[in-house]
Design a protein around this motif. Structure first.
Motif, mmCIF file in Angstrom:
data_model
loop_
_atom_site.group_PDB
_atom_site.id
_atom_site.type_symbol
_atom_site.label_atom_id
_atom_site.label_comp_id
_atom_site.label_asym_id
_atom_site.label_seq_id
_atom_site.Cartn_x
_atom_site.Cartn_y
_atom_site.Cartn_z
ATOM 1 N N ALA A 15 0.853 -1.189 0.000
ATOM 2 C CA ALA A 15 0.000 0.000 0.000
ATOM 3 C C ALA A 15 0.887 1.236 0.000
ATOM 4 C CB ALA A 15 -0.906 0.009 1.226
ATOM 5 N N VAL A 16 0.328 2.347 -0.449
ATOM 6 C CA VAL A 16 1.027 3.635 -0.461
ATOM 7 C C VAL A 16 0.193 4.630 0.343
ATOM 8 C CG1 VAL A 16 1.794 5.573 -1.898
ATOM 9 C CG2 VAL A 16 2.124 3.228 -2.696
ATOM 10 N N VAL A 17 0.867 5.364 1.222
ATOM 11 C CA VAL A 17 0.205 6.411 2.001
ATOM 12 C C VAL A 17 0.843 7.739 1.627
ATOM 13 C CG1 VAL A 17 -0.305 7.301 4.310
ATOM 14 C CG2 VAL A 17 -0.221 4.819 3.910
ATOM 15 N N ASP A 18 0.010 8.709 1.270
ATOM 16 C CA ASP A 18 0.472 10.071 1.002
ATOM 17 C C ASP A 18 -0.475 11.002 1.745
ATOM 18 O OD1 ASP A 18 1.399 12.491 0.106
ATOM 19 O OD2 ASP A 18 1.012 12.123 -2.011
ATOM 20 N N GLY A 19 -0.079 11.380 2.957
ATOM 21 C CA GLY A 19 -0.928 12.231 3.779
ATOM 22 C C GLY A 19 -2.228 11.530 4.116
ATOM 23 N N ASN A 20 -3.353 12.094 3.671
ATOM 24 C CA ASN A 20 -4.679 11.534 3.962
ATOM 25 C C ASN A 20 -5.083 10.416 3.000
ATOM 26 O OD1 ASN A 20 -4.928 13.503 1.794
ATOM 27 N ND2 ASN A 20 -7.137 13.329 2.028
ATOM 28 N N LEU A 21 -4.285 10.165 1.965
ATOM 29 C CA LEU A 21 -4.651 9.232 0.899
ATOM 30 C C LEU A 21 -3.946 7.887 1.052
ATOM 31 C CD1 LEU A 21 -6.112 8.716 -1.806
ATOM 32 C CD2 LEU A 21 -4.118 9.737 -2.944
ATOM 33 N N VAL A 22 -4.754 6.801 1.062
ATOM 34 C CA VAL A 22 -4.227 5.442 1.204
ATOM 35 C C VAL A 22 -4.688 4.632 -0.006
ATOM 36 C CG1 VAL A 22 -4.148 3.388 2.661
ATOM 37 C CG2 VAL A 22 -4.426 5.645 3.716
ATOM 38 N N THR A 23 -3.731 4.050 -0.752
ATOM 39 C CA THR A 23 -4.061 3.300 -1.960
ATOM 40 C C THR A 23 -3.323 1.966 -1.993
ATOM 41 O OG1 THR A 23 -2.328 4.494 -3.176
ATOM 42 C CG2 THR A 23 -4.583 5.355 -3.357
ATOM 43 N N SER A 24 -3.888 1.022 -2.752
ATOM 44 C CA SER A 24 -3.259 -0.279 -2.952
ATOM 45 C C SER A 24 -3.662 -0.797 -4.328
ATOM 46 C CB SER A 24 -3.698 -1.264 -1.863
ATOM 47 O OG SER A 24 -3.035 -2.506 -2.015
ATOM 48 N N PRO A 25 -2.822 -1.641 -4.960
ATOM 49 C CA PRO A 25 -3.130 -2.131 -6.301
ATOM 50 C C PRO A 25 -4.314 -3.087 -6.391
ATOM 51 C CG PRO A 25 -0.785 -2.364 -5.847
ATOM 52 C CD PRO A 25 -1.450 -1.996 -4.567
ATOM 53 N N ALA A 26 -4.556 -3.902 -5.352
ATOM 54 C CA ALA A 26 -5.613 -4.916 -5.445
ATOM 55 C C ALA A 26 -5.814 -5.572 -4.086
ATOM 56 C CB ALA A 26 -5.230 -5.969 -6.489
ATOM 57 N N TRP A 27 -6.834 -6.442 -4.006
ATOM 58 C CA TRP A 27 -7.197 -7.052 -2.735
ATOM 59 C C TRP A 27 -6.093 -7.829 -2.026
ATOM 60 C CZ3 TRP A 27 -6.741 -12.241 -2.702
ATOM 61 C CH2 TRP A 27 -6.946 -12.948 -3.891
#
Length: 193
Positions: A161-173
């Motif tokens: 996962a990637v965290v940039d401040g308030n934003l949390v993203t991941s490529p898939a489940w």
């Protein structure tokens, strides 16, 4: 831990795990989670799709579960929520065409509220033009959209996962353990073991 009110966006043919797992986990830890879809009301169901990684050049798709929405989309006001979570799968490609979905994405990002998006869910953020100058990840096929929208696409393993401040993203489940933990951290949620 302060209970948070979280808006959870999903839709027909959203990825099954990317809807069921985060929704159930956020409820399990004590947050109030409103699962919604444009054009649908509380009690309506959306059809899920299971995306799997079977060794083909892209994911395969199989029928998933029916997921019951617990809140009506028409009643949603962004200012009433502390955070926003978006499922991936095929749903984001049509959800991003809804004006209110775009307005909600802008509201949460511009207000600096916690936002979690996974897989193709990032298509909503790119359509809302809120990733400019941000570091994030997505399903690799969405990477060019992130770049075209002015974001810095980070190519990582699907378990990360990637965290940039308030934003949390991941490529898939497969990234759920790290993505959900990071979202809980950004929410300020603590779990006593």
């Amino acid at each position: 831990m302060a209970k948070k009110k979280i808006l959870f966006l999903t839709g027909d043919f959203a990825e099954d795990y990317e809807t069921m797992v985060p929704f159930q986990m956020l409820v399990m830890v004590g947050h109030e989670v409103h699962a919604v879809c444009p054009g649908k009301k509380k009690g309506d169901k959306v059809m899920m799709a299971i995306h799997d990684f079977d060794g083909y050049q892209t994911y395969s798709e199989k029928p998933g579960h029916l997921f019951e929405l617990n809140y009506s989309f028409d009643d949603v006001k962004g200012e009433d929520y502390d955070a926003f979570c978006m499922a991936g799968g095929r749903a984001p490609e049509y959800l991003r065409l809804d004006k209110k979905v775009i307005e909600l994405a802008k509201h949460f990002m511009e207000a600096g509220k916690p936002v979690a998006s996974i897989c193709h869910g990032i298509q909503i953020l790119t359509a809302a033009d809120v990733v400019r100058g941000r570091r994030l990840t997505a399903y690799p096929a969405v990477g060019p959209e992130v770049t075209l929208a002015g974001g810095e696409y980070v190519a990582i393993a699907p378990t990360e996962a990637v965290v940039d401040g308030n934003l949390v993203t991941s490529p898939a489940w497969p990234g759920h353990p790290k993505w959900i933990k990071a979202f809980l951290d950004v929410l300020g949620t603590t779990i006593k073991l």
